[in-house]
Design a protein around this motif. Structure first.
Motif, PDB file in Angstrom:
ATOM      1  N   PRO A 107       0.834  -1.219   0.000  1.00 22.18           N
ATOM      2  CA  PRO A 107       0.000   0.000   0.000  1.00 22.18           C
ATOM      3  C   PRO A 107       0.865   1.265   0.000  1.00 22.18           C
ATOM      4  O   PRO A 107       1.937   1.297   0.627  1.00 22.18           O
ATOM      5  CB  PRO A 107      -0.811  -0.136   1.298  1.00 22.18           C
ATOM      6  CG  PRO A 107      -0.017  -1.041   2.164  1.00 22.18           C
ATOM      7  CD  PRO A 107       0.685  -1.995   1.250  1.00 22.18           C
ATOM      8  N   LYS A 108       0.403   2.262  -0.685  1.00 26.28           N
ATOM      9  CA  LYS A 108       1.156   3.514  -0.775  1.00 26.28           C
ATOM     10  C   LYS A 108       0.865   4.449   0.392  1.00 26.28           C
ATOM     11  O   LYS A 108       1.738   5.228   0.799  1.00 26.28           O
ATOM     12  CB  LYS A 108       0.830   4.227  -2.088  1.00 26.28           C
ATOM     13  CG  LYS A 108       1.265   3.469  -3.336  1.00 26.28           C
ATOM     14  CD  LYS A 108       0.906   4.250  -4.588  1.00 26.28           C
ATOM     15  CE  LYS A 108       1.339   3.509  -5.845  1.00 26.28           C
ATOM     16  NZ  LYS A 108       0.975   4.262  -7.090  1.00 26.28           N
ATOM     17  N   TYR A 109      -0.322   4.374   0.949  1.00 25.69           N
ATOM     18  CA  TYR A 109      -0.731   5.344   1.952  1.00 25.69           C
ATOM     19  C   TYR A 109      -1.107   4.700   3.300  1.00 25.69           C
ATOM     20  O   TYR A 109      -0.904   5.303   4.347  1.00 25.69           O
ATOM     21  CB  TYR A 109      -1.922   6.169   1.430  1.00 25.69           C
ATOM     22  CG  TYR A 109      -1.657   6.766   0.083  1.00 25.69           C
ATOM     23  CD1 TYR A 109      -0.837   7.892  -0.066  1.00 25.69           C
ATOM     24  CD2 TYR A 109      -2.217   6.214  -1.070  1.00 25.69           C
ATOM     25  CE1 TYR A 109      -0.591   8.451  -1.319  1.00 25.69           C
ATOM     26  CE2 TYR A 109      -1.980   6.764  -2.319  1.00 25.69           C
ATOM     27  CZ  TYR A 109      -1.165   7.880  -2.441  1.00 25.69           C
ATOM     28  OH  TYR A 109      -0.915   8.428  -3.674  1.00 25.69           O
ATOM     29  N   ALA A 110      -1.682   3.520   3.244  1.00 26.85           N
ATOM     30  CA  ALA A 110      -2.175   2.904   4.473  1.00 26.85           C
ATOM     31  C   ALA A 110      -1.030   2.257   5.246  1.00 26.85           C
ATOM     32  O   ALA A 110      -0.118   1.644   4.674  1.00 26.85           O
ATOM     33  CB  ALA A 110      -3.238   1.860   4.149  1.00 26.85           C
ATOM     34  N   THR A 111      -1.075   2.391   6.571  1.00 28.18           N
ATOM     35  CA  THR A 111      -0.114   1.751   7.466  1.00 28.18           C
ATOM     36  C   THR A 111      -0.871   1.104   8.626  1.00 28.18           C
ATOM     37  O   THR A 111      -1.971   1.563   8.979  1.00 28.18           O
ATOM     38  CB  THR A 111       0.897   2.760   8.035  1.00 28.18           C
ATOM     39  OG1 THR A 111       0.194   3.796   8.733  1.00 28.18           O
ATOM     40  CG2 THR A 111       1.746   3.363   6.921  1.00 28.18           C
TER      41      THR A 111
END
Length: 294
Positions: free
Chosen positions: A279-283
Motif C-alpha cells: 500500500p502507498k498510503y495505508a499503514t
C-alpha cells in the motif's frame, strides 16, 4: 704288649661273612645298616629303582598339613570373624554413641536437606510445566500463523485455491461488453461471498479494474478477449442465484447482445496468482491504540 691271639673262626669287622657261616647271624648292626645303605644306593641308580620308590618321592612334593598349621588356620579364621563382628558393631553403635545435641543437629541437617530437595523439586516441576505450556502455545501460534498466512495468501491472490464454486462463460455478440458491465459481474460475485476469482487466467483482487482499449477489454493492464471465462470459489447455491437475479449483472450482459452460462461444481480451481502490491498510503494501526475488534 704281646699280641692277642684272635681265633681264626671269629669274623673280622672288615670281612664279609658268608651266608652259610655259623656267624652270619652275629653280624654287627652297624654293618647291617651299611648294607641297607648300599641297597638304597642301588635303588637310586637309574633303571634299578622300584615304582613304590617313585611314588614315595612324588608324595614328598605334595604339601602336608600338620597339626600346627591347622591350629594357625583356625586362629586366623577366628580372628577375621571377630574383626568383622567388631566393625559391624561399631557401625551400628555409631549413632547410639552420639550425644543428644549431636543427634539433634544431625536431624536438623537432614531435615533442611530434605526441605531443600523438596523446593528444588517444586521449582523443576514449575519449570517443566512452563516449558510444556510454552511449547504448546508456540506450536499453536505457529499453526495459527500458517493458517492466517494461507488465508491471506488466498484473499490477496498470492496463492492458488480450490473448492466449490461456479464457472461463468460470457461470449460477446456483435458488440463489445462494456468494462462497467464486467466490473458489475465481479462485484456481484464478491457480494455473494466469492473468495477467489479469476477471468481468462487473470487473478482478480481488491485493486483489480476493467477498461476498454478500443474494442478490446483490459483487466489490470492485461488484454482479454471473448469468450470470457470466469471461475469463482464460494457457495455454488449462493453464487449462481446471485448472478441470475432479474436486473442483475447477467441481465446487463445479455442486454448487450452477449450470452452467459453459469455452471455450479463441487470443485473448481483458481490457478492464477499475483504478488500483492504494498500500500502507498495505508499503514497498520499500533496495537496500543487499535480499536476494539467488531
Amino acid at each position: 704288649m704281646p699280641d692277642e691271639h684272635v681265633p681264626d673262626d671269629v669274623p673280622s669287622p672288615d670281612r664279609d661273612v658268608p651266608s652259610d657261616s655259623p656267624h652270619a647271624s652275629d653280624v654287627h648292626p652297624r654293618h647291617a645298616a651299611e648294607g641297607g645303605d648300599e641297597q638304597a644306593s642301588d635303588d637310586d641308580v637309574p633303571g634299578r629303582g622300584t615304582p613304590g620308590r617313585r611314588h614315595t618321592f612324588a608324595s614328598l612334593l605334595r604339601p602336608r598339613l600338620n597339626t600346627s598349621q591347622l591350629i594357625v588356620a583356625v586362629l586366623c579364621a577366628a580372628l577375621g570373624f571377630a574383626f568383622i563382628v567388631q566393625v559391624r558393631q561399631n557401625q551400628s553403635d555409631s549413632l547410639s554413641s552420639l550425644r543428644q545435641s549431636d543427634l539433634v543437629r544431625l536431624l536438623d541437617d537432614v531435615t533442611q536437606r530434605s526441605q531443600a530437595l523438596e523446593r528444588e523439586y517444586s521449582s523443576l516441576r514449575v519449570t517443566r510445566d512452563e516449558l510444556q505450556a510454552g511449547s504448546g502455545s508456540q506450536q499453536a501460534a505457529i499453526k495459527l500463523a500458517k493458517d492466517r498466512a494461507a488465508t491471506q495468501g488466498i484473499l490477496s491472490g498470492r496463492l492458488p485455491a480450490q473448492g466449490p464454486g461456479v464457472t461463468l462463460t460470457i461470449e460477446e455478440g456483435t458488440q463489445t461488453v462494456g468494462a462497467a458491465t464486467m466490473f458489475n459481474v465481479l462485484e456481484e460475485l464478491r457480494n455473494a461471498g466469492a473468495e477467489a476469482v479469476q477471468i481468462n487466467g487473470v487473478r482478480l483482487v481488491a485493486s483489480s479494474w476493467f477498461a476498454l482499449a478500443g474494442n478490446s477489454l483490459v483487466v489490470d493492464d492485461v488484454p482479454v478477449t471473448s469468450p470470457y471465462t470466469w471461475v469463482a470459489i464460494g457457495d455454488p447455491d449462493t453464487l449462481a442465484p446471485a448472478l441470475g437475479i432479474p436486473g442483475g449483472a447477467l441481465a446487463a450482459v445479455r442486454s448487450q447482445g452477449a450470452t452467459a452460462e453459469v455452471k455450479s461444481a463441487t470443485k473448481v480451481e483458481v490457478t492464477a496468482t499475483r504478488e500483492p502490491e504494498d500500500p502507498k498510503y495505508a499503514t497498520p494501526v499500533p496495537v496500543s491504540t487499535a480499536g476494539t475488534k467488531r
